[in-house]
Design a protein around this motif. Structure first.
Motif, PDB file in Angstrom:
ATOM      1  N   ILE A 182       0.847  -1.196   0.000  1.00 18.70           N
ATOM      2  CA  ILE A 182       0.000   0.000   0.000  1.00 18.70           C
ATOM      3  C   ILE A 182       0.880   1.242   0.000  1.00 18.70           C
ATOM      4  CG2 ILE A 182      -1.714   1.313   1.317  1.00 18.70           C
ATOM      5  CD1 ILE A 182      -2.839  -1.232   0.037  1.00 18.70           C
ATOM      6  N   ILE A 216      -4.391   3.362  -4.964  1.00 16.54           N
ATOM      7  CA  ILE A 216      -4.898   2.339  -4.058  1.00 16.54           C
ATOM      8  C   ILE A 216      -6.400   2.196  -4.303  1.00 16.54           C
ATOM      9  CG2 ILE A 216      -5.256   1.715  -1.640  1.00 16.54           C
ATOM     10  CD1 ILE A 216      -2.755   3.506  -1.060  1.00 16.54           C
ATOM     11  N   GLU A 249      -8.612  -2.820  -2.129  1.00 16.18           N
ATOM     12  CA  GLU A 249      -7.404  -2.987  -1.319  1.00 16.18           C
ATOM     13  C   GLU A 249      -7.613  -2.430   0.089  1.00 16.18           C
ATOM     14  OE1 GLU A 249      -3.737  -2.898  -4.458  1.00 16.18           O
ATOM     15  OE2 GLU A 249      -4.847  -1.020  -4.163  1.00 16.18           O
TER      16      GLU A 249
END
Length: 175
Positions: free
Chosen positions: A17, A59, A63
């Motif tokens: 991330i 992102i 996720e």
């Protein structure tokens, strides 16, 4: 503070991330992607505008949802996360965000009137809200990006640009 917002970014499970977020500026230099308001029917409607002016990394909501689910499972907090409880937690975070702006008067885009600490605090509270919103939508079985695209499509019909340009009236004034 909420779930994934507290996750340590130096942990290996969260590294991908951080890498995506840090590579954002390089990836966004590829130019603007078209946003299709009719894409709401497509569950991959999470495609966002990716321009040099973009303020968001690549992102995905999925996720974030998966990371937050893992965070919750690792702590056995699922038992406390009914849609009602998540909604109330989110409302509390909205209150915390509002408190930062209380008594400030108008604040300009980019928040130049706020101190660096206050801007950081805004980011933390907005993150809490986003995490709770994503969790709430997941618990209600709502595809959040698709629902947002569908809502934008409805808003485009309710507020046709040629009729509302520069105006802030309610949509009923344009019917």
């Amino acid at each position: 503070m909420s779930s994934a917002a507290n996750a340590q970014s130096d942990s290996p499970e969260y590294a991908h991330i951080d890498n995506k977020a840090s590579n954002h500026n390089q990836e966004s230099a590829n130019g603007m992607k078209n946003i299709n308001y009719n894409a709401a029917a497509n569950s991959s409607a999470s495609t966002t505008a990716n321009s040099i002016d973009s303020h968001f990394s690549n992102i995905t909501f999925e996720e974030l949802r998966q990371l937050n689910d893992k965070f919750i499972k690792e702590r056995n907090w699922g038992q406390f996360r009914s849609p009602r409880n998540v909604l109330l937690a989110m409302v509390g975070e909205v209150g915390e965000l509002a408190e930062i702006f209380q008594w400030k008067g108008e604040v300009s885009e980019g928040l130049p009137e706020l101190s660096p600490e206050e801007r950081e605090h805004v980011g933390q509270e907005v993150s809490d809200i986003l995490i709770y919103l994503t969790d709430f939508a997941s618990r209600c079985k709502i595809d959040l990006p698709a629902a947002a695209m569908k809502k934008m499509e409805a808003n485009a019909r309710k507020y046709p640009a040629d009729k509302v340009y520069g105006k802030a009236n309610k949509y009923t004034d344009y019917q």
